[in-house]
Design a protein around this motif. Structure first.
Motif, PDB file in Angstrom:
ATOM      1  N   PRO A  12       1.047  -1.592  -0.549  1.00 26.51           N
ATOM      2  CA  PRO A  12       0.261  -0.240  -0.155  1.00 26.51           C
ATOM      3  C   PRO A  12       0.828   1.194   0.354  1.00 26.51           C
ATOM      4  CG  PRO A  12      -1.189  -1.710   1.727  1.00 26.51           C
ATOM      5  CD  PRO A  12       0.710  -2.164   1.709  1.00 26.51           C
ATOM      6  N   GLU A  13       2.165   1.333  -0.053  1.00 24.98           N
ATOM      7  CA  GLU A  13       2.849   2.969   0.398  1.00 24.98           C
ATOM      8  C   GLU A  13       3.585   2.501  -0.901  1.00 24.98           C
ATOM      9  OE1 GLU A  13       6.039   2.838   2.945  1.00 24.98           O
ATOM     10  OE2 GLU A  13       4.820   1.890   4.883  1.00 24.98           O
ATOM     11  N   LEU A  14       3.689   1.478  -1.838  1.00 23.35           N
ATOM     12  CA  LEU A  14       4.086   2.207  -2.989  1.00 23.35           C
ATOM     13  C   LEU A  14       2.806   3.065  -4.278  1.00 23.35           C
ATOM     14  CD1 LEU A  14       6.013   0.162  -2.588  1.00 23.35           C
ATOM     15  CD2 LEU A  14       5.181  -1.056  -4.510  1.00 23.35           C
ATOM     16  N   LEU A  15       3.154   4.075  -4.588  1.00 18.81           N
ATOM     17  CA  LEU A  15       2.208   4.505  -6.227  1.00 18.81           C
ATOM     18  C   LEU A  15       1.610   3.397  -6.625  1.00 18.81           C
ATOM     19  CD1 LEU A  15       4.601   7.703  -7.059  1.00 18.81           C
ATOM     20  CD2 LEU A  15       3.006   7.471  -5.087  1.00 18.81           C
ATOM     21  N   SER A  16       0.231   3.556  -7.310  1.00 18.92           N
ATOM     22  CA  SER A  16      -0.101   2.823  -8.123  1.00 18.92           C
ATOM     23  C   SER A  16       0.618   3.818  -9.481  1.00 18.92           C
ATOM     24  CB  SER A  16      -1.211   3.425  -8.391  1.00 18.92           C
ATOM     25  OG  SER A  16      -2.144   4.505  -8.858  1.00 18.92           O
ATOM     26  N   LEU A  17       0.224   2.538 -10.658  1.00 17.74           N
ATOM     27  CA  LEU A  17       0.730   2.598 -11.841  1.00 17.74           C
ATOM     28  C   LEU A  17      -0.027   3.404 -12.406  1.00 17.74           C
ATOM     29  CD1 LEU A  17       1.012  -0.894 -13.280  1.00 17.74           C
ATOM     30  CD2 LEU A  17       2.905  -0.174 -12.332  1.00 17.74           C
ATOM     31  N   GLU A  18      -1.232   3.870 -11.247  1.00 23.70           N
ATOM     32  CA  GLU A  18      -2.159   5.447 -12.609  1.00 23.70           C
ATOM     33  C   GLU A  18      -0.863   6.295 -12.440  1.00 23.70           C
ATOM     34  OE1 GLU A  18      -3.577   2.957 -11.515  1.00 23.70           O
ATOM     35  OE2 GLU A  18      -4.642   1.655 -12.785  1.00 23.70           O
ATOM     36  N   GLU A  19      -0.664   6.402 -10.864  1.00 24.03           N
ATOM     37  CA  GLU A  19       0.172   7.715 -10.056  1.00 24.03           C
ATOM     38  C   GLU A  19       1.520   7.472 -10.788  1.00 24.03           C
ATOM     39  OE1 GLU A  19      -1.493   7.498  -5.665  1.00 24.03           O
ATOM     40  OE2 GLU A  19       0.156   6.250  -5.780  1.00 24.03           O
ATOM     41  N   LEU A  20       2.511   6.377 -10.738  1.00 27.39           N
ATOM     42  CA  LEU A  20       4.033   6.182 -11.453  1.00 27.39           C
ATOM     43  C   LEU A  20       3.210   7.199 -12.951  1.00 27.39           C
ATOM     44  CD1 LEU A  20       4.682   3.531 -10.783  1.00 27.39           C
ATOM     45  CD2 LEU A  20       5.761   5.199  -9.876  1.00 27.39           C
ATOM     46  N   ASP A  21       2.225   7.077 -13.620  1.00 23.31           N
ATOM     47  CA  ASP A  21       1.828   7.999 -14.524  1.00 23.31           C
ATOM     48  C   ASP A  21       1.333   9.345 -14.808  1.00 23.31           C
ATOM     49  OD1 ASP A  21       1.007   8.142 -17.846  1.00 23.31           O
ATOM     50  OD2 ASP A  21      -0.591   7.076 -17.332  1.00 23.31           O
ATOM     51  N   ARG A  22       1.205   9.609 -13.936  1.00 23.10           N
ATOM     52  CA  ARG A  22       0.501  10.901 -13.910  1.00 23.10           C
ATOM     53  C   ARG A  22       1.570  11.853 -12.857  1.00 23.10           C
ATOM     54  NH1 ARG A  22      -3.504  13.198  -8.608  1.00 23.10           N
ATOM     55  NH2 ARG A  22      -2.588  14.855  -8.790  1.00 23.10           N
ATOM     56  N   LEU A  23       2.908  11.268 -11.900  1.00 20.50           N
ATOM     57  CA  LEU A  23       4.019  11.867 -11.595  1.00 20.50           C
ATOM     58  C   LEU A  23       5.102  11.854 -12.830  1.00 20.50           C
ATOM     59  CD1 LEU A  23       5.740  12.753  -9.632  1.00 20.50           C
ATOM     60  CD2 LEU A  23       6.917  10.140  -9.138  1.00 20.50           C
ATOM     61  N   CYS A  24       5.716  10.805 -13.258  1.00 20.39           N
ATOM     62  CA  CYS A  24       5.553  11.105 -15.260  1.00 20.39           C
ATOM     63  C   CYS A  24       5.974  11.992 -15.755  1.00 20.39           C
ATOM     64  CB  CYS A  24       5.903   9.631 -15.214  1.00 20.39           C
ATOM     65  SG  CYS A  24       6.978   8.443 -14.560  1.00 20.39           S
ATOM     66  N   SER A  25       4.169  12.276 -15.629  1.00 23.89           N
ATOM     67  CA  SER A  25       3.902  13.177 -16.891  1.00 23.89           C
ATOM     68  C   SER A  25       3.823  14.646 -16.055  1.00 23.89           C
ATOM     69  CB  SER A  25       2.531  12.844 -17.377  1.00 23.89           C
ATOM     70  OG  SER A  25       1.897  11.558 -17.847  1.00 23.89           O
TER      71      SER A  25
END
Length: 344
Positions: free
Chosen positions: A53-66
């Motif tokens: 649960p502490e990890l960013l979701s793949l959707e959050e990683l996408d948003r962050l990278c973007s």
């Protein structure tokens, strides 16, 4: 995945430039702290990993990278741990390929131990990945098992072959280790160049307690280069990949050899990189503890304004350089966090 670049906020904020005038154009992102190896210079044999649960979701990683892409980052490199053990990680590569298609990104790539490459090489190529770095410290199967503790050399070699067949350019990364592979560098180089792969040599970095004495492992690459120069013709190369490696051309093999030297000659003066962990922690320097929490602003709002403000504040704290030292008075890790937690 939903494309949420928040272009207006990103354009208003402008490009990422630190207080030393260095533009940040390269983001390294750890998608997991987990790995299917336990390399002696990277992890202890019995690691405790982060709760999922502490990890960013793949959707959050996408948003962050973007968000970083919209601020001028041109290169994304995914790391771990081992990035390809993250469940459904190809979803992230597929999503971010839109930035390649639209010309916002020059490159999406990854660093891997190669164990999963046979499975994913073709998919990575289909997503626009053109290069991969594969960590490989020895071609001796028994020694490979000892260095990685859990690794299977044949599986890694099959992965490298699959990557080559898929049209990916492969660069081999090898950490120079005293008493382990230092005497094998020339044969590893000749093999890599014979297969059409570049080779980069890396000095041991004093991160995390691995259960090994770093001074016992450390080989200065100045020594390695001098020894190679007695046997091979090494000519300075202008080749650059956007990372810290400095290359020479090897006349006898026709290939390129890189040197990554955080200890004998740091590469901080031209650093264009920052790193984000799988929990959304931004490290402005691999060799410093100062970090910024991007997970909180990321989750606080669907608007990226808070995220961009946090990124801006962090970039202004990017230090001039790191303080890595390995000698008889600095035998302990310079930092307590493991390389796998930061993303190499």
């Amino acid at each position: 995945m939903i494309d949420r670049p928040n272009a207006a906020a990103a354009q208003a904020a402008g490009p990422l430039v630190d207080t030393f005038g260095r533009a940040v154009s390269y983001l390294r992102v750890s998608v997991t702290d987990r790995c299917d190896f336990r390399c002696v210079y990277c992890m202890s044999e019995h690691m405790t990993f982060l709760p999922k649960p502490e990890l960013l979701s793949l959707e959050e990683l996408d948003r962050l990278c973007s968000a970083f892409v919209m601020r001028g980052v041109r290169k994304l490199r995914f790391t771990g741990g081992e990035p390809l053990v993250r469940r459904d990680v190809m979803t992230l590569f597929r999503a971010l390929s839109r930035h390649l298609e639209r010309g916002r990104l020059d490159e999406v790539t990854l660093t891997t131990n190669g164990s999963q490459l046979a499975r994913y090489a073709a998919d990575l190529a289909a997503c626009g990945v053109r290069r991969v770095n594969v960590s490989l410290d020895t071609l001796n199967a028994a020694k490979f098992r000892a260095v990685t503790r859990w690794g299977d050399l044949d599986r890694v070699l099959a992965g490298i072959a699959a990557a080559k067949a898929a049209g990916l350019h492969v660069k081999i990364n090898a950490v120079a280790l005293k008493g382990v592979n230092a005497h094998e560098i020339s044969s590893l180089m000749e093999w890599a160049h014979g297969e059409g792969h570049d080779l980069s040599l890396i000095e041991v970095m004093p991160l995390g307690d691995t259960g090994e004495d770093r001074l016992d492992q450390y080989v200065p690459l100045t020594t390695v280069r001098a020894e190679l120069a007695e046997r091979y013709t090494l000519t300075e190369s202008s080749h650059r990949t956007g990372g810290p490696a400095r290359y020479v051309d090897v006349k006898e093999t026709g290939g390129r050899l890189g040197f990554i030297t955080p200890l004998t000659h740091n590469f901080c003066e031209g650093c264009n990189r920052v790193r984000v962990t799988c929990t959304g922690t931004l490290f402005m320097c691999l060799g410093q503890e100062d970090a910024a929490d991007l997970r909180a602003p990321l989750r606080a709002s669907t608007d990226d304004a808070l995220l961009h403000a946090a990124i801006d504040a962090a970039i202004l704290r990017k230090p001039k350089g790191h303080d890595f030292v390995i000698d008889r008075t600095h035998r302990q890790p310079a930092l307590q966090r493991h390389m796998s937690a930061t993303g190499g």
